[in-house]
Design a protein around this motif. Structure first.
Motif, short mmCIF file in Angstrom:
data_model
loop_
_atom_site.label_atom_id
_atom_site.label_comp_id
_atom_site.label_asym_id
_atom_site.label_seq_id
_atom_site.Cartn_x
_atom_site.Cartn_y
_atom_site.Cartn_z
N UNK A 141 3.30 -4.49 16.23
CA UNK A 141 4.28 -3.46 16.58
C UNK A 141 4.10 -2.19 15.74
N UNK A 142 3.16 -2.19 14.82
CA UNK A 142 2.81 -0.98 14.07
C UNK A 142 1.35 -1.09 13.66
N UNK A 143 0.68 0.04 13.47
CA UNK A 143 -0.73 -0.02 13.08
C UNK A 143 -0.88 -0.53 11.65
N UNK A 144 -1.89 -1.34 11.42
CA UNK A 144 -2.19 -1.85 10.09
C UNK A 144 -3.26 -0.99 9.46
N UNK A 145 -3.26 -0.90 8.13
CA UNK A 145 -4.27 -0.09 7.45
C UNK A 145 -5.67 -0.67 7.66
N UNK A 146 -6.63 0.22 7.68
CA UNK A 146 -8.02 -0.18 7.87
C UNK A 146 -8.87 0.21 6.66
N UNK A 147 -8.21 0.39 5.50
CA UNK A 147 -8.93 0.67 4.26
C UNK A 147 -8.25 -0.14 3.15
N UNK A 148 -8.98 -0.38 2.06
CA UNK A 148 -8.47 -1.26 1.02
C UNK A 148 -7.21 -0.72 0.34
N UNK A 149 -7.17 0.56 0.04
CA UNK A 149 -5.98 1.12 -0.62
C UNK A 149 -4.74 0.95 0.26
N UNK A 150 -4.90 1.23 1.53
CA UNK A 150 -3.78 1.06 2.46
C UNK A 150 -3.36 -0.39 2.60
N UNK A 197 -1.31 -1.51 -0.36
CA UNK A 197 0.08 -1.08 -0.18
C UNK A 197 0.81 -2.00 0.80
N UNK A 198 0.14 -2.35 1.89
CA UNK A 198 0.74 -3.25 2.89
C UNK A 198 1.05 -4.61 2.26
N UNK A 199 0.12 -5.14 1.49
CA UNK A 199 0.33 -6.45 0.88
C UNK A 199 1.46 -6.38 -0.16
N UNK A 200 1.56 -5.28 -0.90
CA UNK A 200 2.69 -5.14 -1.83
C UNK A 200 4.02 -5.23 -1.09
N UNK A 201 4.09 -4.62 0.07
CA UNK A 201 5.31 -4.70 0.88
C UNK A 201 5.54 -6.14 1.36
N UNK A 202 4.46 -6.84 1.68
CA UNK A 202 4.58 -8.23 2.14
C UNK A 202 4.99 -9.15 0.99
N UNK A 203 4.52 -8.86 -0.22
CA UNK A 203 4.92 -9.63 -1.40
C UNK A 203 6.44 -9.55 -1.58
N UNK A 204 6.99 -8.38 -1.33
CA UNK A 204 8.43 -8.16 -1.50
C UNK A 204 9.26 -8.69 -0.32
N UNK A 205 8.62 -9.13 0.74
CA UNK A 205 9.32 -9.57 1.95
C UNK A 205 9.06 -11.06 2.16
N UNK A 206 10.05 -11.92 1.90
CA UNK A 206 9.83 -13.36 1.99
C UNK A 206 9.58 -13.89 3.40
#
Length: 120
Positions: free
Chosen positions: A37-46, A49-58
């Protein structure tokens, strides 16, 4: 929270999962099955950031083979306003791991957790 099946481990994400998740996403980009439902990053830095948000979301869990490598993700979101209790579940697996029943195995473990551990 950590779930184990015969072949899989479902666990919280860690920031060092970003390279494997990026590899999975790049492989999914080559398929028609990649529908988010949203585009995922296609580079490591992005992706970091995405994984940091996932770490914070159980609601996000990493799916790894029991012997280690990350092969996908699972998401379970309770729909608390419904009775009887309901959940929205989603997953993505690296295409190299399709066809082995991993999504089914992870899905069953996730739903068993949801409906037996006081979540529903």
């Amino acid at each position: 929270m950590r779930l184990m099946t015969e072949r899989l481990v479902l666990r919280p994400f860690q920031v060092d999962d970003a390279p494997a998740l990026l590899e999975m996403q790049l492989a999914l980009e080559q398929t028609r099955e990649a529908a988010y439902d949203h585009p995922w990053p296609l580079d490591l830095a992005g992706m970091e950031d995405q994984v940091r948000a996932m770490v914070a979301n159980p609601s996000y869990w990493a799916i790894s083979l029991a012997d280690g490598p990350l092969i996908g993700l699972m998401r379970l979101v309770p729909k608390g306003w419904l009775w009887p209790p309901a959940f929205e579940m989603g997953y993505a697996l690296h295409p190299g791991h399709w066809g082995h029943g991993y999504a089914t195995e992870a899905g069953i473990a996730t739903l068993e957790y949801a409906f037996t551990d006081g979540k529903a």
